[in-house]
Design an enzyme around this catalytic site. Structure first.
Site, short mmCIF file in Angstrom:
data_model
loop_
_atom_site.label_atom_id
_atom_site.label_comp_id
_atom_site.label_asym_id
_atom_site.label_seq_id
_atom_site.Cartn_x
_atom_site.Cartn_y
_atom_site.Cartn_z
N ASN A 77 0.82 -1.21 0.00
CA ASN A 77 0.00 0.00 0.00
C ASN A 77 0.85 1.25 0.00
O ASN A 77 1.98 1.27 0.49
CB ASN A 77 -0.95 0.01 1.20
CG ASN A 77 -0.27 0.55 2.45
OD1 ASN A 77 -0.28 1.74 2.69
ND2 ASN A 77 0.34 -0.34 3.23
N CYS A 139 6.08 3.44 8.81
CA CYS A 139 5.57 3.57 7.45
C CYS A 139 6.67 3.94 6.47
O CYS A 139 7.37 4.94 6.67
CB CYS A 139 4.45 4.61 7.40
SG CYS A 139 2.86 3.83 7.60
N CYS A 357 14.50 -33.01 -6.91
CA CYS A 357 15.73 -33.58 -6.36
C CYS A 357 16.74 -33.83 -7.49
O CYS A 357 17.92 -33.52 -7.36
CB CYS A 357 15.43 -34.88 -5.62
SG CYS A 357 16.83 -35.47 -4.65
N CYS A 383 17.47 -32.59 2.78
CA CYS A 383 17.32 -31.14 2.58
C CYS A 383 15.88 -30.67 2.74
O CYS A 383 15.61 -29.50 2.94
CB CYS A 383 17.86 -30.72 1.23
SG CYS A 383 16.82 -31.21 -0.17
N CYS A 390 6.07 -31.31 -2.49
CA CYS A 390 5.01 -32.33 -2.61
C CYS A 390 3.65 -31.69 -2.37
O CYS A 390 3.46 -30.99 -1.38
CB CYS A 390 5.24 -33.44 -1.59
SG CYS A 390 3.94 -34.70 -1.60
#
Lengths: 433, 441
Positions: A77, A139, A357, A383, A390
């Site tokens: 914004n 801000c 992988c 890792c 997945c």
């Protein structure tokens, strides 16, 4: 049902869910609706000094990024502080607080960086009945160019100075809102504490451009062919915010300083995570701006159910519970060995684990002729990328190898806790006495 | 006319005029841009995607869906059309539920596949609507190839050959090109003259001349084509229809389902297409379903499909069967016709229940009779009009029976008798022809 009532630096609210100072808290009508929906507290949209109010753009104020199904993930914004007359805001705050005495009402403030301005605004809000003030040092747009907002928040000395003025001229609890647009968030937090702040809140929004119009070649949101950086918030910023909250929670100089957690809180779980990392409560904006105030109902039921499951009777049982487990990399156990395990029953055979992988990691997943997938323990470094890509939750899990078992990748048995500090490859290694 | 659903016999105009447009509108309306984006978002961009493997034309489905999701549907269309030039029609008529969508991992995960067919249509239609033909011809090779049959196989072959720079002459026995796309599938699957529009669009590649009304063996001989052209492709389809071989088969009112569908497709006013009050369709494939459902939509009161084997043996997919029953068609499994009954016209069909045994299918003593004004035979098509010079194997033509000659589509060995398979075979034959002609250069 667990008791969600919280007492944050002496400010009581029926639940830890506050609306952050932002467009949803700019007007009486919004705040009343928020309280009706069940929000425990509201930080009223930032007030400025007496005088002609600020002026907002009349083009788009928001930009966004989306995930699948156009789910809003990040919102930016370029709106400024309230553009309504100070008197109107003060009158409304007073009225709303009178009608909703059990809800927290905090006033966010941003005035020029001189003691007189702060003294003046504090005296004006004195009799609104508000529960506290939040200093908007965050801000990143519009006000910073005028020497306010993040222009103050990026200089720890200014934070300390202004906080001191506020504490000197007001008896109200004072929360210092921190900007993330800084290298080390601990420094401004330290400064706030030195200045006498009762709490810090973080994070404010992050400098950002959400996109570029590829026909007009202008940053988005675009105002008449031009764009400027705005403040980024929403689910996308949560990981950044969590880290900053945790850094302050565990830093010796700021430890114990109450924190109001802000940054992408969308569900009860997000809130619980912030609280576990040390936030005494949370502030929400983007979720409400995306779905309306009613989202708080899920947050309330979700957090309550979670606390019941855990046997927590008060939010204080949860607050900070994960802080001791935030550490530095060098202290992580290098003898903690896990291997990915794919549940064939849950696998939908998309092959994403395999290709991720194979292409980008350690070639540790085998694709069998029947399109089933098998982890090669001798290659798997654990890792977690397969787990992350997945689409089916918990289909791939990381299973810990017990101590003594030989890791087929290294050929060495899994040993006791040992970290980098102790590691022989570390030139600076000390003996682990 | 004042016919109704209850009017006996085989009559047109059983329905109020307005219902025809409604009944024969697009049975699966196209996705709008928003719907397409939402549908595309569900694709997981699988590795070695099962959908792609299941597609006879091996369209890179994850890629084209990702292109839709990223706001570039025209690129998606090129991905589709580069593998399957009739991707627009295949998106409409492919039994996706037994091909790409059946193996979609989200079918596995949630029982609801990504809507691949509809997404394909979205992309292909979008490009075609802009009048864009995304392929250009290679430099002329000076080689000429004859293609017999302007169905899916022939058209796919012709297009690929033209793209490679060869000159293609297509001979088609029917007045219109498109083959079964034009004559053999239900009207609601390819509305608004899509089959013809697609042919016209396909021919924009250039280098293809189509001669309609030319039949192999009657108007043109294979031997002459082999002499006159550098290569020949036969995509002549299956022009013959299996007979019931039961008493009464010749009674008026008994006809081939494929002819009924063809008449319906060619009718400019569907209220002029006559249909029985009680219709019996014999068979278990897509043609049976298309004939039965369209009979119902034309206003037949009672429509039954009778198939001699069990439900699981029907070559019409589960989705197609549901489509039929949803439209009010009754499907009877495990019964075979024993005779058509009637005095001077069809009045009923007598069936025997069947039993599957070691000797194959046998008729039981249990019988039943269905009233029928009209009987459609949909028990399979056969190769007809194949040149003597080619040795037929298992009722089909070999794919490459002799030098310079290739065959593909329903008339040829290999694959299921599907539009998409025909496209793949036509395209692959074109590649082989191109390789052969290039080697000869």
């Amino acid at each position: 049902m667990a008791n969600l009532a919280t007492n944050f630096i002496g400010i009581k609210s029926p639940n830890p869910f506050w609306l952050a100072s932002a467009p949803p808290t700019d007007k009486e009508v919004n705040v009343r609706r928020a309280y009706e929906a069940g929000w425990g507290g509201v930080v009223w949209k930032t007030l400025g000094s007496e005088g002609p109010p600020v002026v907002n753009v009349s083009g788009p104020r928001y930009g966004a990024i989306w995930g699948a199904d156009r789910r809003l993930l990040g919102l930016n914004n370029i709106e400024l502080i309230t553009d309504r007359p100070l008197e109107v805001n003060l009158r409304e705050i007073k009225q709303v607080k009178r009608d909703w005495p059990d809800r927290a009402l905090i006033i966010s403030l941003m005035v020029p960086c001189d003691e007189e301005s702060w003294c003046d605004i504090l005296s004006r809000i004195e009799d609104t009945g508000a529960d506290g003030v939040e200093l908007n040092f965050g801000c990143p747009h519009g006000m910073a160019e005028r020497g306010m907002g993040s222009a103050v928040g990026q200089v720890p000395e200014y934070i300390e100075m202004v906080t001191r003025w506020v504490k000197k001229h007001s008896r109200m609890p004072c929360i210092v809102k921190l900007t993330p647009n800084i290298t080390d968030v601990r420094k401004p937090a330290e400064a706030a504490r030195r200045g006498g702040a009762d709490a810090v809140s973080l994070i404010n929004t992050i400098n950002s451009i959400t996109g570029v119009d590829l026909d007009d070649f202008a940053p988005q949101p675009t105002i008449d062919g031009k764009g400027t950086h705005g403040g980024y918030c929403g689910p996308a910023v949560k990981p950044i915010a969590l880290n900053m909250v945790a850094e302050i929670a565990r830093h010796p100089e700021t430890q114990g300083l109450p924190i109001s957690g802000i940054g992408g809180v969308t569900t009860w779980r997000d809130a619980a995570e912030f609280m576990a990392l040390g936030a005494g409560n949370v502030q929400v904006c983007t979720a409400a701006m995306t779905y309306g105030f009613r989202v708080v109902q899920e947050m309330i039921s979700g957090l309550s159910d979670y606390m019941d499951r855990k046997g927590f009777t008060s939010t204080t049982d949860l607050v900070g519970r994960a802080v001791p487990n935030v550490t530095d990399w060098q202290y992580l156990n290098l003898n903690y060995v896990t291997k990915a395990q794919i549940s064939e029953a849950d696998c939908i055979k998309c092959g994403r684990c395999y290709i991720a992988c194979e292409d980008t990691s350690h070639q540790a997943i085998e694709m069998l002729p029947d399109r089933s997938f098998k982890v090669k323990d001798e290659e798997c470094v654990a890792c977690n990328l397969c787990v992350n890509v997945c689409p089916v939750e918990n289909c791939i899990t990381m299973v810990r190898m017990p101590k003594g078992q030989v890791d087929p990748r290294t050929g060495r048995p899994v040993g006791d806790y040992a970290n980098w500090v102790m590691h022989p490859n570390n030139p600076m290694a000390r003996a682990a006495e | 006319m004042s016919n109704s659903q209850l009017t006996p016999g085989i009559v047109p105009a059983r329905l109020p005029a307005r219902l025809y447009a409604e009944n024969f509108s697009d049975h699966q309306p196209p996705l709008g841009p928003h719907e397409a984006r939402v549908a595309a978002d569900r694709c997981y961009f699988c590795f070695d995607a099962p959908c792609m493997t299941a597609c006879p034309t091996s369209i890179d489905i994850p890629l084209f869906i990702r292109q839709i999701a990223t706001g570039t549907p025209d690129a998606a269309a090129r991905t589709i059309l580069s593998q399957n030039i009739l991707g627009g029609m295949c998106a409409r008529v492919c039994p996706t539920e037994t091909l790409c969508e059946e193996v979609c991992v989200r079918e596995t995960a949630e029982g609801k596949p990504v809507e691949i067919g509809r997404l394909q249509r979205f992309a292909a239609d979008g490009l075609m609507a802009q009048g864009i033909h995304p392929f250009t011809r290679a430099a002329s090779t000076g080689k000429r190839v004859a293609v017999v049959g302007a169905g899916p196989a022939g058209l796919a072959c012709a297009h690929r050959l033209a793209m490679k720079g060869h000159e293609v002459m297509v001979f088609e026995r029917r007045p219109k090109s498109g083959g079964l796309n034009e004559y053999g599938i239900a009207a609601y699957k390819a509305t608004n003259g899509f089959a013809q529009r697609e042919v016209e669009w396909l021919l924009k590649i250039g280098g293809i001349t189509v001669k309609n009304g030319v039949m192999l063996g009657r108007d043109v001989a294979l031997g002459d084509l082999m002499t006159d052209y550098d290569a020949v492709f036969l995509g002549i389809g299956l022009a013959g229809v299996n007979a019931l071989r039961v008493e009464g088969e010749d009674l008026p009112g008994v006809r081939d389902a494929i002819d009924f569908i063809s008449d319906l497709r060619q009718a400019t006013d569907l209220s002029t297409v006559p249909v029985g009050r009680e219709v019996v369709v014999i068979g278990g494939g897509m043609t049976a379903v298309d004939a039965a459902v369209q009979s119902k939509l034309l206003g037949a009161e009672v429509v039954s499909i009778v198939y001699r084997r069990g439900r699981e043996k029907m070559s019409a997919s589960g989705y197609e069967q549901e489509h039929a029953t949803r439209n009010g068609v009754c499907i009877i499994h495990g019964a075979a016709p024993v005779r058509v009954i009637g005095e001077g016209r069809t009045e009923a069909v007598e069936f025997a229940y069947t039993e599957e045994g070691p000797q194959g299918l046998t008729l039981s003593v249990e019988r039943f009779t269905l009233k029928a004004d009209q009987v459609f035979k949909a028990i399979g098509q056969t190769l007809a009009g194949a040149p003597q010079a080619i040795a037929v194997e298992a009722g089909k033509l070999p794919r490459h029976p002799m030098p310079k000659l290739w065959c593909g589509g329903d008339c040829a060995l290999g694959g299921e008798d599907l539009t998409v398979t025909a496209v793949a075979e036509g395209r692959d034959a074109a590649e082989e022809i191109h390789a052969a002609l290039s080697a000869a250069l």
